[in-house]
Design a protein around this motif. Structure first.
Motif, mmCIF file in Angstrom:
data_model
loop_
_atom_site.group_PDB
_atom_site.id
_atom_site.type_symbol
_atom_site.label_atom_id
_atom_site.label_comp_id
_atom_site.label_asym_id
_atom_site.label_seq_id
_atom_site.Cartn_x
_atom_site.Cartn_y
_atom_site.Cartn_z
ATOM 1 N N HIS A 33 0.820 -1.210 0.000
ATOM 2 C CA HIS A 33 0.000 0.000 0.000
ATOM 3 C C HIS A 33 0.855 1.262 0.000
ATOM 4 O O HIS A 33 0.531 2.231 -0.699
ATOM 5 N N GLN A 73 -3.364 6.507 -3.949
ATOM 6 C CA GLN A 73 -2.990 5.158 -4.339
ATOM 7 C C GLN A 73 -3.336 4.849 -5.805
ATOM 8 O O GLN A 73 -4.355 5.302 -6.317
ATOM 9 N N VAL A 77 -8.606 -0.606 -3.251
ATOM 10 C CA VAL A 77 -8.300 -1.603 -2.222
ATOM 11 C C VAL A 77 -9.070 -2.884 -2.512
ATOM 12 O O VAL A 77 -10.262 -2.850 -2.839
ATOM 13 N N ASP A 81 -7.345 -7.655 0.977
ATOM 14 C CA ASP A 81 -6.719 -6.793 1.974
ATOM 15 C C ASP A 81 -7.723 -6.346 3.031
ATOM 16 O O ASP A 81 -7.378 -6.201 4.208
ATOM 17 N N CYS A 126 -8.375 2.879 5.589
ATOM 18 C CA CYS A 126 -7.345 3.869 5.261
ATOM 19 C C CYS A 126 -6.667 4.389 6.528
ATOM 20 O O CYS A 126 -5.432 4.541 6.573
ATOM 21 N N ARG A 280 -10.092 3.935 -2.560
ATOM 22 C CA ARG A 280 -8.632 4.007 -2.487
ATOM 23 C C ARG A 280 -8.281 5.080 -1.477
ATOM 24 O O ARG A 280 -9.129 5.915 -1.118
#
Length: 285
Positions: A33, A73, A77, A81, A126, A280
């Motif tokens: 990440h 990013q 995601v 994850d 996050c 993200r």
């Protein structure tokens, strides 16, 4: 009967191996990440619909916005994850309507696909990455998202390599006109070419949560410098039932080809998980 020394040793080894394995997975996740953040130099741009890019009235008027630099990013995601985050922290979904019956929706919860979440779930992930890295990491603001999707505010109608949408080449296939495919799925992050900043899937994959509250007239009142969205969110719901507070999602959806422009906005209840959502993270520099 007391356990033997050999049994204790085997149990200790198993526990140590499990702990090490989990720790390794978390370290790998964190490294991936952090490596995925792309620096975006700040600047000014005309945010919103310049005309003809969206049918939604809430994307008007185009208005000047100036942003500080940030990093965002490359990828949405993944569910894999998200699963690891929940495993190691004990976090549970705000809305488990779909997640509690993954057998029915198992295709959408595949490890390699963008993680469908409610807004608070996305933000919790996050901020967890931020805690692990000792950095300020959160969901992007709506202005940060659009600025990045348009490669620092360029006149890119779609967040693709060319600024144009070509079905099956740089964005998902176009659904049949007037037909909603309930079996449609987003693509694994990185399936199509990135935009000129190196960011993937910001048009036409999952609808990405951003930090801002939603109000349909916010663009008429937005401040120029680092806008954070309206103070109060639009609400919905029956008087006798729970009240939903709406946040903004950006990037269109995998089943809405022409609605996947860089200026189209979606307002979604933050309390609800949507199978078309993803996210993200952004890091403040």
């Amino acid at each position: 009967m007391k356990p033997s020394l050999k049994a204790i040793a085997l149990l200790s080894t198993a526990l140590l191996t499990a702990c090490t394995s989990t720790e390794d997975k978390v370290n790998d996740l964190l490294q991936r990440h952090m490596d995925a953040f792309v620096f975006v130099e700040g600047g000014s741009f005309m945010m919103g619909n310049p005309g003809g890019w969206s049918v939604r009235r809430d994307s008007l008027p185009a208005h000047k916005v100036t942003l500080d630099s940030f990093s965002i990013q490359k990828y949405e995601v993944t569910q894999g994850d998200m699963d690891l985050f929940m495993e190691v922290t004990g976090y549970t979904y705000i809305d488990d309507f779909y997640a509690k019956d993954k057998s029915k929706y198992q295709n959408r919860f595949s490890a390699e696909l963008p993680a469908p979440t409610a807004w608070a779930d996305a933000r919790a992930f996050c901020q967890w990455i931020g805690k692990l890295s000792n950095k300020t990491i959160d969901l992007p603001t709506e202005a940060q998202w659009e600025y990045a999707a348009r490669s620092r505010g360029k006149m890119y109608r779609f967040a693709t390599d060319t600024g144009k949408a070509v079905a099956g080449v740089n964005m998902a296939q176009e659904a049949k006109k007037g037909v909603f495919d309930h079996n449609a799925l987003p693509k694994a992050p990185g399936s199509f070419p990135p935009n000129p900043l190196g960011l993937y899937d910001m048009s036409g994959n999952a609808a990405e949560w951003v930090l801002d509250n939603y109000q349909p007239d916010y663009y008429e009142n937005s401040p120029e410098l680092n806008p954070q969205g309206p103070e109060k969110a639009k609400t919905s719901g029956l008087k006798s039932g729970p009240i939903d507070h709406h946040k903004v999602a950006r990037g269109g959806r995998f089943y809405d080809f022409w609605g996947n422009t860089t200026v189209s906005r979606l307002d979604k209840p933050q309390e609800l998980m949507g199978l078309d959502t993803g996210f993200r993270c952004v890091m403040q520099n």
